[in-house]
Structures are given as structure tokens and as C-alpha cells.
Design a protein around this motif. Structure first.
Motif, PDB file in Angstrom:
ATOM      1  N   GLY A  22       1.840  -7.861  10.654  1.00  0.00           N
ATOM      2  CA  GLY A  22       2.277  -8.051   9.283  1.00  0.00           C
ATOM      3  C   GLY A  22       1.991  -9.423   8.715  1.00  0.00           C
ATOM      4  O   GLY A  22       2.104  -9.628   7.496  1.00  0.00           O
ATOM      5  N   MET A  23       1.617 -10.367   9.571  1.00  0.00           N
ATOM      6  CA  MET A  23       1.264 -11.695   9.085  1.00  0.00           C
ATOM      7  C   MET A  23      -0.088 -11.699   8.378  1.00  0.00           C
ATOM      8  O   MET A  23      -0.421 -12.673   7.698  1.00  0.00           O
ATOM      9  CB  MET A  23       1.242 -12.690  10.245  1.00  0.00           C
ATOM     10  N   SER A  24      -0.855 -10.626   8.549  1.00  0.00           N
ATOM     11  CA  SER A  24      -2.208 -10.609   7.996  1.00  0.00           C
ATOM     12  C   SER A  24      -2.560  -9.347   7.221  1.00  0.00           C
ATOM     13  O   SER A  24      -3.562  -9.326   6.509  1.00  0.00           O
ATOM     14  CB  SER A  24      -3.240 -10.779   9.128  1.00  0.00           C
ATOM     15  N   THR A  25      -1.777  -8.281   7.351  1.00  0.00           N
ATOM     16  CA  THR A  25      -2.189  -7.011   6.755  1.00  0.00           C
ATOM     17  C   THR A  25      -1.026  -6.034   6.702  1.00  0.00           C
ATOM     18  O   THR A  25       0.050  -6.297   7.251  1.00  0.00           O
ATOM     19  CB  THR A  25      -3.335  -6.380   7.582  1.00  0.00           C
ATOM     20  N   THR A  26      -1.204  -4.939   6.034  1.00  0.00           N
ATOM     21  CA  THR A  26      -0.382  -3.725   6.098  1.00  0.00           C
ATOM     22  C   THR A  26       0.876  -3.758   5.226  1.00  0.00           C
ATOM     23  O   THR A  26       1.207  -2.772   4.574  1.00  0.00           O
ATOM     24  CB  THR A  26       0.023  -3.396   7.553  1.00  0.00           C
ATOM     25  N   TYR A  27       1.583  -4.886   5.216  1.00  0.00           N
ATOM     26  CA  TYR A  27       2.849  -4.933   4.488  1.00  0.00           C
ATOM     27  C   TYR A  27       2.795  -5.833   3.251  1.00  0.00           C
ATOM     28  O   TYR A  27       3.801  -6.409   2.853  1.00  0.00           O
ATOM     29  CB  TYR A  27       3.969  -5.399   5.417  1.00  0.00           C
ATOM     30  N   PRO A 282       9.030  -6.427  17.839  1.00  0.00           N
ATOM     31  CA  PRO A 282       9.304  -6.350  16.406  1.00  0.00           C
ATOM     32  C   PRO A 282       8.430  -7.330  15.650  1.00  0.00           C
ATOM     33  O   PRO A 282       8.200  -8.455  16.102  1.00  0.00           O
ATOM     34  CB  PRO A 282      10.784  -6.714  16.305  1.00  0.00           C
ATOM     35  N   GLY A 283       7.949  -6.902  14.503  1.00  0.00           N
ATOM     36  CA  GLY A 283       7.070  -7.760  13.718  1.00  0.00           C
ATOM     37  C   GLY A 283       7.802  -8.380  12.553  1.00  0.00           C
ATOM     38  O   GLY A 283       8.614  -7.737  11.887  1.00  0.00           O
TER      39      GLY A 283
END
Length: 333
Positions: A22-27, A282-283
Motif C-alpha cells: 500500500g505504500m506504492s499502489t492499490t489503495y 498487516p499493511g
């Protein structure tokens, strides 16, 4: 932070890792400096296992970790995943809405070489085959990964979202240190499809991704309002219409159990995955959530709490498929 041995090959990791996707994509959009600060804080809190993949970005998440851990490489255990194809423009290759999976040894070797460069390291601690290519015998792919271990380019090998049968075939070629699959109070499929039983039998470690049900079990997500336009949960069947409202009832039950303990639903959800002898990852990209998540490592659930959680969120309780049709087609081979 507690530490555990992942699998039977000697890999020692923090009992809870950090999923970095999630630090770079998707959310939706993210801030690099915030992510770097969160990664540094994770180290301070005793987290050693950091999970990434070439497809996260693509490629930029591995580069982020390479930057974050420059000069601190010996303090971390980095796991990455390879096995998708990409276009010449660097995008995930798709055919008929389905990502293209590739376990061809030549492709996988090239992918690992790219990961080594982006992670700024000469050896990756753990490399997973991200998805299983049904067109390439798993024995061929595992043979290549075993050779990369011999060459000193990777230390340990794993597979992600593989069937029980494939896990057995892969392990017979080269010992698997870990299997990574989605596992949470929201998604307990590995209990029913033989995967969890198989890794226990073969003494393979199990890494649980999405232990918070893609944010559902945090107890704060009640609608799609406020999600970024490109947040993939807008296409997630479990967040769709009637499924969303039905699944919120599951979250409410978990939240009540957490409240009786005086902890957050996210914390009791993570503690549950740890109680199942798995290592959750967990992200998050925010320090406040990271600290909440790590705090769940400090307490054990009682027998009564575990029983209550099993009743509140039994296998199959969540409504809707856990992926879109295209992504579903890549798992379980």
C-alpha cells in the motif's frame, strides 16, 4: 516484539511483519517520505520482516525498500515475489482481464535479478513465486529457485496462493520456507482447501497477508465513500452493495469482542492470526496504525475469546468472492 522461526530451514523473523504494498499502489496515492518514516519506525519497534513484490507499482515498492534500508540491510528480512509478466512500458501484462502469470525459469531468473537491483542487495532473504503458472511445471520453476539459492542470490524460497497439491510438489524439489496466502477472520479459505493442513504437515511457515480483510476488520470502513478513485476495493466483490452491508455485520461482531477486551478490532484480528501459528503482515503506510498493529503482538487471546471469534466469523462467513474474476483465475493452481 516476539520472534519466531519461519518454517524448518532456520529463517527467524518478527512474529508480525509489515506488508508494504500500500505504500506504492492499490489503495490510492501515498507519500514517499511518510512511507520511509513508517518503515524506519517499524524497525524501531522490532519488526524485521518486510514484504514487497516486483508487481507492487510495478517495481517502485522494491525501490522504496532499497532506499529505506540502505545502510541497515543486516537489520531486516526482505521478502519479495516474482512471477508476473510486464509490458514493454512496465505495466502488468493482462489478457482478457487476467494478469499474465509466468513461471518460466528464464523469466523468473530475470525477475529476481531485477529485484536484486531495486532492493540494492546482493542476496534476497525470501523469494516467493507470486502465482503459479499452470503452463510451466512447478518442478521447473522450483529447480531454478533452488539454483538461485546455491548461487547465493536468494536465501529461502516460498510460494504464494498455491494449492495444497502444488505446495507438495514444490516442496519435494526444494524445501519451502513459507507459503503466503490471504488469511484472516474475514477469509479462512485455507482452512477448508487443505493448504493450512499441508503446511503444518510439511513444517512450512505460513505468512498471512491481508489479516485485516483489506481494512474491513479495522472497524472504520463502512462505505466506499472517501476511497480514492483508483482504490482497488471499489472493484472488490466483498465491498459491493449487499455484500458490503452483510459483511459489516461480521465486523460488528468482531468489534464487540474486541471492545470487551479493551482493544481495537484490528488488534484482535491480528492477534487471532498469530494465535493460529501464522506470521501476519498487516499493511499500512502510517505510523499511528503501525503502532496499533504492533501492539497486538503483546497479548494472547483467551480460549473464550478464540471461541467467540470462531463463532463470530466462521469459515465462509464473508459474502462475495475475495477477488475480481480476473484475479481469481490466478490463484489456487
Amino acid at each position: 516484539m516476539k520472534y519466531v522461526t519461519l518454517g524448518s530451514q532456520g529463517m527467524i523473523v518478527s512474529a508480525q511483519g509489515l506488508g508494504c504494498m500500500g505504500m506504492s499502489t492499490t489503495y490510492g496515492p501515498s507519500d514517499e517520505q511518510e512511507s520511509l518514516s513508517t518503515l524506519a519506525r517499524a524497525l524501531d519497534l522490532g519488526v524485521t520482516l518486510f514484504d514487497t513484490a516486483e508487481v507492487y507499482g510495478p517495481f517502485v515498492n522494491e525501490s522504496l525498500l532499497g532506499k529505506a534500508f540502505a545502510g541497515r540491510r543486516s537489520e531486516v528480512v526482505i521478502s519479495t515475489k516474482v512471477g508476473f509478466r510486464f509490458t514493454d512500458e512496465g505495466r502488468l501484462a493482462m489478457v482478457d482481464g487476467k494478469p499474465v502469470v509466468c513461471g518460466d525459469p528464464v523469466h523468473v531468473r530475470s525477475a529476481v535479478e531485477g529485484s536484486l537491483r531495486r532492493l540494492r542487495t546482493d542476496c534476497i532473504d525470501l523469494v516467493y513465486l507470486h502465482r503459479i503458472d499452470p503452463q510451466t511445471p512447478i518442478e521447473e520453476t522450483m529447480g531454478l529457485l533452488g539454483r538461485l539459492v546455491t548461487e547465493g542470490k536468494i536465501r529461502y524460497v516460498g510460494v504464494s496462493e498455491a494449492s495444497a497439491a502444488t505446495i507438495r510438489k514444490a516442496h519435494a524439489v526444494h524445501p519451502l520456507t513459507a507459503v503466503q496466502s490471504e488469511y484472516s477472520l474475514f477469509e479462512r479459505g485455507v482452512e477448508a482447501n487443505g493448504v493450512l493442513q499441508t503446511v503444518r504437515e510439511l513444517d512450512i511457515g505460513f505468512v498471512s497477508y491481508s489479516p485485516l480483510g483489506r481494512g474491513f476488520l479495522g472497524g472504520k470502513l463502512t462505505s466506499l465513500d472517501g476511497l480514492a478513485p483508483d482504490d482497488f476495493r471499489r472493484q472488490d466483490p466483498r465491498f459491493d452493495g449487499p455484500n458490503l452491508h452483510a459483511n459489516l455485520k461480521l465486523v460488528e461482531r468482531v468489534t464487540r469482542i474486541a471492545g470487551s477486551r479493551g482493544v481495537k478490532p484490528s488488534q484482535i484480528a491480528i492477534a487471532w492470526t498469530m494465535s493460529r501459528a501464522t506470521v501476519p503482515i498487516p499493511g499500512t503506510r502510517r505510523i499511528a496504525y503501525l503502532e496499533e498493529n504492533v501492539a497486538s503482538s503483546s497479548f494472547d487471546l483467551t480460549h473464550e475469546e478464540l471461541q467467540a471469534l470462531d463463532e463470530a466469523a466462521p469459515t465462509g462467513a464473508a459474502l462475495g468472492e475475495r477477488y475480481s474474476a480476473g484475479m481469481l483465475a490466478t490463484i489456487g493452481h
